[in-house]
Design a protein around this motif. Sequence first.
Motif, short mmCIF file in Angstrom:
data_model
loop_
_atom_site.label_atom_id
_atom_site.label_comp_id
_atom_site.label_asym_id
_atom_site.label_seq_id
_atom_site.Cartn_x
_atom_site.Cartn_y
_atom_site.Cartn_z
N CYS A 26 122.17 -69.90 19.03
CA CYS A 26 121.20 -69.56 20.07
C CYS A 26 121.54 -70.30 21.37
O CYS A 26 121.58 -71.54 21.39
N PRO A 27 121.77 -69.58 22.47
CA PRO A 27 122.13 -70.24 23.73
C PRO A 27 120.93 -70.81 24.47
O PRO A 27 121.10 -71.54 25.46
N ASN A 28 119.72 -70.49 24.00
CA ASN A 28 118.51 -70.88 24.72
C ASN A 28 117.68 -71.93 24.01
O ASN A 28 116.59 -72.28 24.47
N ASP A 29 118.17 -72.44 22.88
CA ASP A 29 117.43 -73.43 22.09
C ASP A 29 116.01 -72.96 21.80
O ASP A 29 115.04 -73.72 21.91
N ALA A 30 115.89 -71.69 21.42
CA ALA A 30 114.57 -71.11 21.18
C ALA A 30 114.11 -71.25 19.73
O ALA A 30 112.96 -70.94 19.41
N LYS A 56 111.70 -62.90 24.11
CA LYS A 56 111.38 -61.60 24.70
C LYS A 56 112.28 -61.27 25.88
O LYS A 56 112.58 -60.10 26.15
N SER A 57 112.72 -62.28 26.61
CA SER A 57 113.58 -62.06 27.76
C SER A 57 115.06 -62.17 27.43
O SER A 57 115.90 -61.94 28.29
N CYS A 58 115.38 -62.52 26.18
CA CYS A 58 116.78 -62.69 25.78
C CYS A 58 117.35 -61.37 25.28
O CYS A 58 116.69 -60.65 24.51
N GLN A 59 118.55 -61.04 25.70
CA GLN A 59 119.19 -59.81 25.28
C GLN A 59 120.44 -60.02 24.42
O GLN A 59 121.03 -59.06 23.94
N CYS A 60 120.85 -61.26 24.23
CA CYS A 60 122.12 -61.49 23.52
C CYS A 60 122.00 -61.20 22.02
O CYS A 60 122.95 -60.71 21.40
N ARG A 61 120.88 -61.55 21.44
CA ARG A 61 120.62 -61.32 20.02
C ARG A 61 121.72 -61.89 19.12
O ARG A 61 122.06 -61.32 18.08
N ARG A 62 122.28 -63.03 19.51
CA ARG A 62 123.31 -63.65 18.68
C ARG A 62 122.75 -64.08 17.33
O ARG A 62 123.48 -64.15 16.34
N CYS A 63 121.48 -64.41 17.30
CA CYS A 63 120.88 -64.92 16.07
C CYS A 63 120.86 -63.89 14.95
O CYS A 63 120.75 -64.27 13.77
N GLU A 64 120.97 -62.62 15.28
CA GLU A 64 120.94 -61.60 14.22
C GLU A 64 122.30 -60.94 14.00
O GLU A 64 122.46 -60.15 13.07
N LYS A 65 123.27 -61.25 14.82
CA LYS A 65 124.59 -60.65 14.67
C LYS A 65 125.42 -61.49 13.70
O LYS A 65 125.49 -62.70 13.81
#
Length: 464
Positions: free
Chosen positions: A229-233, A187-196
């Motif tokens: 994912c840079p946050n290991d989420a 929710k606090s992540c804005q990079c959205r690398r996982c969907e790009k």
Amino acid sequence: MGGDRRDLLAYPKVYAFLISRWPLWILQAPLAVVFAYLLWSGPPKVQDYPQNPATILIWVIWWPLLLLSALVLGRVWCGFLCPLGGAVDILNRRFSAHRVPQGLRSPWLLVGSFLMTVYLIGALDLPHRVPSWTSYFFLGIVAIAIAMALFYRGRAWCRYACPIGAVLGLFSKFSVLELRTEQAICKSCQCRRCEKYEKHRIGCPVYLKPYRLEGNSDCILCMECAKVCPNDAVKWQVRPFGTEVSGSLGLQESFVGIALLGITFLQVSSMYPTFKALKGSFQWDGELGFYAVLFAAAISLSFMLTMGLAGYARFLGGDWRDRLGKVGPFLLPFSALAFLLLNLIHLQTEGGSILKMLVGSGGTTVAATGHVHIPPSNWMVLLSFGLVLLGFLWGVQILAAHVRGPRSLIAAIPLLLSLGLVASLYLGLVTSMPQSNPLLEVRGSGEIIKDTIGDMISPTEIRG
């Protein structure tokens, strides 16, 4: 996520293995070689079904085991093992540049691909016909998938058109594996690398938003989202078997589940001599026309029955779409387990006869007409009873969760009776059908093999 789940990525060695690129190459490269050999062995090699590895390994062994793996592990085949998926990924990095157009994103395209494929397999009887047909069939699939990969980014074929994916997506609802994310972090992540999805930094190849993922149907468990994912989420979790089954299904998923039930009954019926006699007397367009009529009838009747049940079950609430989404899970356990059981029976009967042919016995000839009778073993009979009973009781449990008070209980009785009738009928058909390979017959030494489809294959003699 609940205390009944365990994140496998919390273990450093598992995490290192899953996010590495090497597992894909290690697993997919040998399978690519095997499938290439099978497709190559179909056309030029001997065209007797029992002697050709293309039909034996694909239809008798690979297909039942693929269904079983999806039921337990989800779409691991799609994410880690499928050589076609690996080839698509390679092509994507070099050629494709366009997003999939909206017209190809319709879930009904996947449903249509599934129904057309099942019809062709059944009408042409690919598992029991000349092996070259199996090779050409899968080569056609490979050609379409590669063509889509050259034009569209991501695994467009896997997400929107693969007929195998339609079945595996439904079976994956039972699996003990799931991919989810830590919602508080996302929710606090804005990079959205996982969907790009970019050529040099791949997110989800099937256009999912992992941070919104709630079901297993479309996720291929490829771990691409975890790799960027840079946050290991991202979490790759073990969960109780069948956790997702009782949830509401979409209209297309309900339709595929219903279609599986009709297709299963059609396939079981085709094992009986009466079916073969009717097929022989059918005058319109030969076997293709005969199967087309029965296939359309099986799909239509199963869908009309479920629509009728959804319309009757007003106590479920909502409009007919909502009711169908709730009746779908009620039928899904039995539908999936019945389809799996049918394929496991093929594995036991045809696999056993093929093994008997390969090892041979003194003075025995195997002929490609008639039957090798393989009595159902005790474990197969017990498995039949067990899976049918499990599917019935599971459906009862799902329906009971929607019952609220005496009135809704009375309204649910016809649904329970319908499921019980279907389960009893299927169990009777399965346990009494001819347990044999329709193309093999053990005969005395010196007799010849004749093909069941005429003069397409020259007579051959096999001696033990």
